[in-house]
Design an enzyme around this catalytic site. Structure first.
Site, mmCIF file in Angstrom:
data_model
loop_
_atom_site.group_PDB
_atom_site.id
_atom_site.type_symbol
_atom_site.label_atom_id
_atom_site.label_comp_id
_atom_site.label_asym_id
_atom_site.label_seq_id
_atom_site.Cartn_x
_atom_site.Cartn_y
_atom_site.Cartn_z
ATOM 1 N N SER A 67 0.397 -1.327 0.258
ATOM 2 C CA SER A 67 0.018 -0.027 -0.100
ATOM 3 C C SER A 67 0.961 1.631 0.219
ATOM 4 O O SER A 67 0.457 2.358 -0.225
ATOM 5 C CB SER A 67 -0.516 0.175 1.277
ATOM 6 O OG SER A 67 -2.331 -0.979 1.094
ATOM 7 N N LYS A 70 0.318 2.833 -3.012
ATOM 8 C CA LYS A 70 -0.959 4.535 -3.224
ATOM 9 C C LYS A 70 -0.198 6.368 -2.446
ATOM 10 O O LYS A 70 -0.645 6.288 -3.904
ATOM 11 C CB LYS A 70 -1.662 3.834 -1.679
ATOM 12 C CG LYS A 70 -2.594 2.433 -2.265
ATOM 13 C CD LYS A 70 -3.564 2.149 -0.581
ATOM 14 C CE LYS A 70 -4.093 0.838 -0.886
ATOM 15 N NZ LYS A 70 -4.236 0.685 -0.402
ATOM 16 N N TYR A 191 -2.269 -1.359 -10.274
ATOM 17 C CA TYR A 191 -3.167 -1.409 -9.605
ATOM 18 C C TYR A 191 -1.623 -1.920 -8.538
ATOM 19 O O TYR A 191 -0.801 -1.952 -7.518
ATOM 20 C CB TYR A 191 -3.987 -1.076 -8.988
ATOM 21 C CG TYR A 191 -4.577 -1.269 -7.345
ATOM 22 C CD1 TYR A 191 -3.775 -0.256 -5.924
ATOM 23 C CD2 TYR A 191 -4.685 -2.839 -6.271
ATOM 24 C CE1 TYR A 191 -3.685 -0.614 -5.226
ATOM 25 C CE2 TYR A 191 -4.537 -3.237 -5.148
ATOM 26 C CZ TYR A 191 -4.674 -2.186 -4.649
ATOM 27 O OH TYR A 191 -4.371 -2.503 -3.184
ATOM 28 N N TYR A 243 -4.575 3.484 7.848
ATOM 29 C CA TYR A 243 -6.127 2.652 7.676
ATOM 30 C C TYR A 243 -6.723 3.755 8.212
ATOM 31 O O TYR A 243 -7.014 4.420 9.653
ATOM 32 C CB TYR A 243 -5.973 1.730 7.423
ATOM 33 C CG TYR A 243 -5.126 0.829 6.646
ATOM 34 C CD1 TYR A 243 -5.086 0.506 5.027
ATOM 35 C CD2 TYR A 243 -4.171 -0.047 6.953
ATOM 36 C CE1 TYR A 243 -3.080 0.404 4.632
ATOM 37 C CE2 TYR A 243 -2.648 -0.811 6.515
ATOM 38 C CZ TYR A 243 -2.418 -0.146 5.123
ATOM 39 O OH TYR A 243 -1.657 -1.203 4.377
ATOM 40 N N VAL A 261 0.766 -4.097 2.985
ATOM 41 C CA VAL A 261 0.693 -4.846 4.472
ATOM 42 C C VAL A 261 1.978 -6.310 3.521
ATOM 43 O O VAL A 261 2.140 -7.274 4.292
ATOM 44 C CB VAL A 261 -0.536 -6.329 3.839
ATOM 45 C CG1 VAL A 261 -1.506 -5.042 4.080
ATOM 46 C CG2 VAL A 261 -0.411 -6.260 1.992
HETATM 47 N N1 GLN Z 1 -2.115 -5.001 -2.436
HETATM 48 C C1 GLN Z 1 -2.476 -4.845 -1.279
HETATM 49 C C2 GLN Z 1 -4.300 -5.146 -1.362
HETATM 50 O O1 GLN Z 1 -5.008 -4.785 -2.631
HETATM 51 C C3 GLN Z 1 -2.440 -3.780 -0.832
HETATM 52 C C4 GLN Z 1 -3.149 -3.841 0.650
HETATM 53 C C5 GLN Z 1 -2.245 -2.932 1.693
HETATM 54 O O2 GLN Z 1 -1.159 -3.071 1.711
HETATM 55 N N2 GLN Z 1 -3.485 -2.676 2.761
HETATM 56 O O3 GLN Z 1 -4.692 -6.090 -0.839
#
Ligand code: GLN
Length: 308
Positions: A67, A70, A191, A243, A261
């Protein structure tokens, strides 16, 4: 100017004081390849806006940034199409829902750091096709991390593409309500590719330092990210970057951060430094347990909280 010897001493102490958390939490396994890491691995790196880095532990391992991508998706969307267009599709408010939740996307995506938000910002990245767009993303990451080699973790990518039904449904849903335009499969692909970029803690803390430096390269020669884009990105990292734990984390740690994650957390202390921790065991929200503890501790001892 930060005292690097003192910084190293404090990082060492924070590592020692977080050893009791070494075995707490679980590595992400919903993307099967992410579970194939050394679960006890740990690394931390701090890069000052003057370009000096102190790193300890495993500073070579290429972490799947997940993430944290992002942040790059948001930066590129803002630079490519402008804030007005981005925020006509994605909101700017935190949410108590999980990062892959379908609830907060009924009409508009709540923020760019939910999966739905990043799928949307990915859809706004310019380029002729997926590969061209992804090459632009890799180039940006490479510039921000000081030209060091950026790895694409193909096994992580394939593993997520095999198991990403939920993100696929989010992408198709967003297409159905007109938030994303174009081919949903290709946007999903872009993505997931971003999530599979591999960087070590030193590269990540360098990216953090560039953002802490207002988007300028650490030799101050090139404006790598527009100042206005940095301002928006850091504000959203502070309010939405961790989050549904973003508020609690901001109280405890006190600077803009983004977790993934894969187990990394990237923190940015404007005007001072970027910092990155790596420890793959996560809490229920998907945030690295040991990483959070180390960041809370160094925030206090190095006086990095931006509010006090
Ligand atoms: N690639 C992961 C997903 O889309 C990224 C989520 C994360 O790092 N929280 O679920």
């Amino acid at each position: 100017m930060m005292d690097l010897i003192e910084t190293e001493r404090i990082l060492k102490l924070a590592i020692k004081n977080s050893e009791n958390l070494k075995c707490e939490g679980e590595v992400a396994s919903y993307i099967p390849e992410l579970a194939n890491v050394d679960q006890d691995n740990f690394g931390v790196s701090l890069t000052t806006t003057e370009g000096e880095t102190v790193s300890l532990g495993d500073d070579k391992f290429k972490i799947s940034i997940q993430s944290i991508s992002k942040v790059i998706d948001l930066i590129m969307a803002l630079e490519d199409v402008g804030a007005e267009k981005v925020f006509s599709k994605v909101g700017t408010e935190p949410t108590e829902y999980k990062f892959n939740s379908l609830i907060p996307i009924e009409e508009k995506v709540v923020n760019p750091f939910l999966n739905a938000g990043a799928i949307t910002t990915s859809s706004l990245i310019s380029g002729s096709d997926v590969i061209n767009k992804f090459n632009r993303v890799m180039k940006k990451v490479s510039e921000l991390s000081n030209g060091d080699e950026v790895t694409f973790l193909e096994e992580v990518y394939k593993s997520e593409m095999r198991t990403t039904d939920r993100n696929r449904s989010i992408a198709y849903y967003l297409k159905s309500i007109g938030i994303i335009e174009g081919n949903a499969e290709e946007i999903l692909d872009l993505y997931v590719r971003g999530c599979s970029i591999g960087l070590n803690v030193r590269q990540l803390s360098t990216i953090g330092a560039v953002l802490a430096n207002g988007g300028r390269s650490l030799d101050n020669k090139v404006q790598l990210v527009e100042k206005e884009v940095v301002k928006t990105t850091l504000a959203l990292m502070a309010t939405c970057g961790m989050y549904e734990e973003s508020g609690k984390y901001l109280i405890e740690v006190g600077f803009p951060s983004k977790s993934g994650v894969g187990g990394a957390i990237l923190g940015i202390i404007p005007g001072k430094c970027g910092v990155c921790t790596y420890s793959p065991r996560l809490d229920e929200s998907g945030n690295s347990i040991r990483g959070k503890k180390v960041l809370a501790e160094i925030s206090k001892t190095l006086d990095l909280n931006i509010f006090i």
